[in-house]
Design a protein around this motif. Structure first.
Motif, PDB file in Angstrom:
ATOM      1  N   LEU A  27       0.830  -1.208   0.000  1.00 21.17           N
ATOM      2  CA  LEU A  27       0.000   0.000   0.000  1.00 21.17           C
ATOM      3  C   LEU A  27       0.868   1.262   0.000  1.00 21.17           C
ATOM      4  CD1 LEU A  27      -2.834   1.239   0.167  1.00 21.17           C
ATOM      5  CD2 LEU A  27      -2.594   1.169   2.655  1.00 21.17           C
ATOM      6  N   VAL A  28       1.871   1.296   0.839  1.00 21.06           N
ATOM      7  CA  VAL A  28       2.769   2.461   0.911  1.00 21.06           C
ATOM      8  C   VAL A  28       3.505   2.638  -0.414  1.00 21.06           C
ATOM      9  CG1 VAL A  28       4.859   3.349   2.021  1.00 21.06           C
ATOM     10  CG2 VAL A  28       2.988   2.452   3.414  1.00 21.06           C
ATOM     11  N   THR A  29       3.979   1.547  -0.979  1.00 23.30           N
ATOM     12  CA  THR A  29       4.679   1.616  -2.268  1.00 23.30           C
ATOM     13  C   THR A  29       3.747   2.154  -3.360  1.00 23.30           C
ATOM     14  OG1 THR A  29       6.089  -0.235  -1.648  1.00 23.30           O
ATOM     15  CG2 THR A  29       5.938   0.280  -3.993  1.00 23.30           C
ATOM     16  N   GLY A  30       2.510   1.691  -3.368  1.00 24.83           N
ATOM     17  CA  GLY A  30       1.541   2.172  -4.356  1.00 24.83           C
ATOM     18  C   GLY A  30       1.229   3.648  -4.195  1.00 24.83           C
ATOM     19  N   VAL A  31       1.060   4.092  -2.955  1.00 25.16           N
ATOM     20  CA  VAL A  31       0.770   5.505  -2.710  1.00 25.16           C
ATOM     21  C   VAL A  31       1.960   6.375  -3.112  1.00 25.16           C
ATOM     22  CG1 VAL A  31       0.354   7.200  -0.879  1.00 25.16           C
ATOM     23  CG2 VAL A  31      -0.969   5.084  -0.940  1.00 25.16           C
ATOM     24  N   VAL A  32       3.158   5.952  -2.752  1.00 23.13           N
ATOM     25  CA  VAL A  32       4.364   6.721  -3.107  1.00 23.13           C
ATOM     26  C   VAL A  32       4.518   6.777  -4.624  1.00 23.13           C
ATOM     27  CG1 VAL A  32       6.894   6.694  -3.019  1.00 23.13           C
ATOM     28  CG2 VAL A  32       5.566   6.369  -0.930  1.00 23.13           C
ATOM     29  N   ALA A  33       4.286   5.654  -5.308  1.00 20.28           N
ATOM     30  CA  ALA A  33       4.390   5.641  -6.772  1.00 20.28           C
ATOM     31  C   ALA A  33       3.349   6.568  -7.396  1.00 20.28           C
ATOM     32  CB  ALA A  33       4.227   4.218  -7.298  1.00 20.28           C
ATOM     33  N   ALA A  34       2.132   6.545  -6.889  1.00 12.99           N
ATOM     34  CA  ALA A  34       1.081   7.412  -7.432  1.00 12.99           C
ATOM     35  C   ALA A  34       1.429   8.887  -7.230  1.00 12.99           C
ATOM     36  CB  ALA A  34      -0.258   7.089  -6.772  1.00 12.99           C
ATOM     37  N   VAL A  35       1.948   9.215  -6.058  1.00 16.00           N
ATOM     38  CA  VAL A  35       2.330  10.609  -5.789  1.00 16.00           C
ATOM     39  C   VAL A  35       3.476  11.032  -6.706  1.00 16.00           C
ATOM     40  CG1 VAL A  35       3.381  12.122  -4.057  1.00 16.00           C
ATOM     41  CG2 VAL A  35       1.447  10.665  -3.430  1.00 16.00           C
ATOM     42  N   LEU A  36       4.492  10.191  -6.831  1.00 15.35           N
ATOM     43  CA  LEU A  36       5.633  10.540  -7.684  1.00 15.35           C
ATOM     44  C   LEU A  36       5.219  10.689  -9.152  1.00 15.35           C
ATOM     45  CD1 LEU A  36       8.496   8.352  -6.169  1.00 15.35           C
ATOM     46  CD2 LEU A  36       8.174  10.819  -5.965  1.00 15.35           C
ATOM     47  N   LEU A  37       4.368   9.804  -9.639  1.00 15.58           N
ATOM     48  CA  LEU A  37       3.918   9.910 -11.027  1.00 15.58           C
ATOM     49  C   LEU A  37       3.054  11.151 -11.240  1.00 15.58           C
ATOM     50  CD1 LEU A  37       3.150   6.167 -11.827  1.00 15.58           C
ATOM     51  CD2 LEU A  37       5.029   7.568 -12.713  1.00 15.58           C
ATOM     52  N   THR A  38       2.257  11.509 -10.245  1.00 16.47           N
ATOM     53  CA  THR A  38       1.442  12.726 -10.348  1.00 16.47           C
ATOM     54  C   THR A  38       2.337  13.964 -10.377  1.00 16.47           C
ATOM     55  OG1 THR A  38      -0.385  11.632  -9.210  1.00 16.47           O
ATOM     56  CG2 THR A  38      -0.407  14.039  -9.249  1.00 16.47           C
ATOM     57  N   VAL A  39       3.361  13.980  -9.557  1.00 17.59           N
ATOM     58  CA  VAL A  39       4.312  15.100  -9.569  1.00 17.59           C
ATOM     59  C   VAL A  39       5.032  15.158 -10.915  1.00 17.59           C
ATOM     60  CG1 VAL A  39       6.476  15.936  -8.546  1.00 17.59           C
ATOM     61  CG2 VAL A  39       4.597  15.190  -7.070  1.00 17.59           C
ATOM     62  N   TYR A  40       5.400  13.996 -11.440  1.00 23.33           N
ATOM     63  CA  TYR A  40       6.083  13.919 -12.735  1.00 23.33           C
ATOM     64  C   TYR A  40       5.210  14.508 -13.849  1.00 23.33           C
ATOM     65  CZ  TYR A  40       8.052  11.643 -16.904  1.00 23.33           C
ATOM     66  OH  TYR A  40       8.568  11.389 -18.146  1.00 23.33           O
ATOM     67  N   VAL A  41       3.945  14.086 -13.917  1.00 25.47           N
ATOM     68  CA  VAL A  41       3.030  14.592 -14.948  1.00 25.47           C
ATOM     69  C   VAL A  41       2.748  16.075 -14.716  1.00 25.47           C
ATOM     70  CG1 VAL A  41       0.679  14.421 -15.853  1.00 25.47           C
ATOM     71  CG2 VAL A  41       2.030  12.364 -15.500  1.00 25.47           C
ATOM     72  N   GLY A  42       2.592  16.474 -13.463  1.00 27.80           N
ATOM     73  CA  GLY A  42       2.359  17.890 -13.157  1.00 27.80           C
ATOM     74  C   GLY A  42       3.518  18.764 -13.592  1.00 27.80           C
ATOM     75  N   ASN A  43       4.740  18.286 -13.364  1.00 25.82           N
ATOM     76  CA  ASN A  43       5.925  19.037 -13.788  1.00 25.82           C
ATOM     77  C   ASN A  43       5.962  19.161 -15.312  1.00 25.82           C
ATOM     78  OD1 ASN A  43       8.561  20.289 -13.453  1.00 25.82           O
ATOM     79  ND2 ASN A  43       9.373  18.399 -14.306  1.00 25.82           N
ATOM     80  N   ARG A  44       5.680  18.074 -16.010  1.00 22.65           N
ATOM     81  CA  ARG A  44       5.665  18.115 -17.467  1.00 22.65           C
ATOM     82  C   ARG A  44       4.582  19.077 -17.967  1.00 22.65           C
ATOM     83  NH1 ARG A  44       9.079  14.257 -19.591  1.00 22.65           N
ATOM     84  NH2 ARG A  44       8.186  14.325 -21.672  1.00 22.65           N
ATOM     85  N   ALA A  45       3.443  19.101 -17.289  1.00 22.86           N
ATOM     86  CA  ALA A  45       2.365  20.018 -17.683  1.00 22.86           C
ATOM     87  C   ALA A  45       2.792  21.465 -17.499  1.00 22.86           C
ATOM     88  CB  ALA A  45       1.104  19.716 -16.872  1.00 22.86           C
TER      89      ALA A  45
END
Length: 154
Positions: A27-45
């Protein structure tokens, strides 16, 4: 009646603890991955948005200076405009971005943003740059007739 074979007890405290730890870790790994991917897409945007805004400002400058005497080279302006549009298109051309486009709420906005960046890039590449290259060095003054302007025929 024969006795059923005895299975190892999975309800021992040690086994339950191991399953609980594995579940929490997943669960922690999934949440961390989701947060990191959201930050990644947000930065690209944000980078793509800045590039599109820069392209918009350059297009206004390009339009105002096209054909004006003493204006900078229209081809040079078009190259800088092309760079901004290509940068925006490159930021949204990403497999993670594409995956986020499938999300129910955020997806349609990301898809529209990608389509806008791609369209801007194509318009600049296939429309503005060729016109600017062809029009480079042409000004209103260069289209005026030479001489005193009289057209007497004797």
């Amino acid at each position: 009646m024969p006795a059923a074979p005895r299975r190892p007890s999975s309800s021992s405290p040690r086994a339950r603890r191991a399953v609980r730890i594995a579940g929490v870790a997943a669960l922690v790994t999934g949440v961390v991955a989701a947060v990191l991917l959201t930050v990644y897409v947000g930065n690209r945007a944000l980078v793509a948005k800045a590039a599109l805004q820069s392209a918009q400002a350059r297009l206004v400058t390009f339009r105002a200076e096209l054909g004006q005497p003493g204006a900078p080279s229209s081809a040079a302006l078009a190259v800088r405009l092309r760079h901004d549009a290509a940068k925006a298109a490159a930021q949204v051309d990403d497999p993670v971005w594409s995956a986020f486009e499938t999300l129910p709420v955020l997806g349609p906005n990301l898809r529209a943003f990608r389509q806008t960046a791609d369209l801007t890039d194509r318009l600049v590449r296939d429309g503005v740059v060729p016109v600017a290259t062809a029009a480079d060095g042409i000004s209103v003054d260069s289209l005026r007739p030479k001489g005193d302007g009289s057209t007497s025929s004797r």
